[in-house]
Each structure stands twice: as C-alpha cells, then as structure tokens.
Design a protein around this motif. Sequence first.
Motif, PDB file in Angstrom:
ATOM      1  N   MET A  75      33.225  34.378  45.068  1.00 35.68           N
ATOM      2  CA  MET A  75      33.125  34.485  43.609  1.00 35.68           C
ATOM      3  C   MET A  75      34.350  33.909  42.918  1.00 35.68           C
ATOM      4  O   MET A  75      35.422  33.788  43.510  1.00 35.68           O
ATOM      5  N   THR A  76      34.172  33.557  41.665  1.00 40.61           N
ATOM      6  CA  THR A  76      35.285  33.180  40.804  1.00 40.61           C
ATOM      7  C   THR A  76      35.783  34.464  40.155  1.00 40.61           C
ATOM      8  O   THR A  76      35.035  35.129  39.436  1.00 40.61           O
ATOM      9  N   ALA A  77      37.029  34.827  40.440  1.00 43.71           N
ATOM     10  CA  ALA A  77      37.577  36.086  39.944  1.00 43.71           C
ATOM     11  C   ALA A  77      38.144  35.953  38.532  1.00 43.71           C
ATOM     12  O   ALA A  77      38.157  36.926  37.773  1.00 43.71           O
ATOM     13  N   GLU A  78      38.587  34.767  38.183  1.00 50.22           N
ATOM     14  CA  GLU A  78      39.126  34.539  36.833  1.00 50.22           C
ATOM     15  C   GLU A  78      37.974  34.091  35.937  1.00 50.22           C
ATOM     16  O   GLU A  78      37.671  32.905  35.831  1.00 50.22           O
ATOM     17  N   VAL A  79      37.322  35.075  35.324  1.00 46.12           N
ATOM     18  CA  VAL A  79      36.116  34.814  34.546  1.00 46.12           C
ATOM     19  C   VAL A  79      36.471  34.635  33.071  1.00 46.12           C
ATOM     20  O   VAL A  79      37.141  35.477  32.478  1.00 46.12           O
TER      21      VAL A  79
END
Length: 141
Positions: A75-79
């Motif tokens: 996942m991309t954690a910095e949304v």
Amino acid sequence: MKINDVLRGKGNQVVTISPQASVTELLALLAEHNVGAVVVSADGSAVSGIVSERDVVRLFNRTPDAGDVRVSTIMTAEVHTCTPDDLIDNLMRLMTDRRIRHVPVVVDGALAGIVSIGDVVKTRIGELEFEREQLSNYISG
C-alpha cells in the motif's frame, strides 16, 4: 464546484480493506466492486493507506507467486486526501501533480468518500455541457 458536489452525485460509499488482508483478498475485492483502488483501514474509518491495481501489478512483476503478501506491504502509506469543501480545480491539480487517480475524502479524520479521476472528468464534462447550453440559449435569445 466542490468535492461535496461530486459526492452528492456518486454517493459516499468507500470500499476498504484491512492492512493484514492478503493480496488475493484484495484482488477479489477489486473485482467484486469493479474498482481500481481501495482504502486501507483497520477500522473502516481511519485512512492507513491506499492500494491500487498498479500496486498489485508492480508486486506480481517482482514476485509472481505473491498472493499471500499482506496489503500493508504494497500500500501507499502517504495518502493525499481532500475534504468535501475543497474545490474540484484543486483536486485536479493534486491528481495531475502527484500522478494519482484516487483521493479519499476525509472529515474530522474519518473517511467520508472517495473521488476518482473518472468522477472528476465526469463532473467537469457536466459543467462544460451546462455552460455550452447556457451560452447557446443566450445566443438564441
């Protein structure tokens, strides 16, 4: 126009998945809901990340048998998020500058919807058609 106008038309349903879910579960969820991305959330409200078809493709390119990999791994954690009061123009700029296609809508730290590039394009086309109609009526008298 504001993000709230888009949500009013499309609804505020958001598909979420646990960070501990497997990529196989993610693929089933993407297919079931016919969406290109889901918000990663442990409780269905707080945004922990976002995961898209692109993330899955990149994973399988590196690791062909990656069905048991956890969503939290890819996942991309910095949304990047927006609020219902943000302007569509600002969201279009964010999506273009950051090369992202899905932006969760958050109110007081809780998930309130999601807007895709398709939603933005549909809204913009609607605006342009309305303006064209108004101009045509004005010219016709």
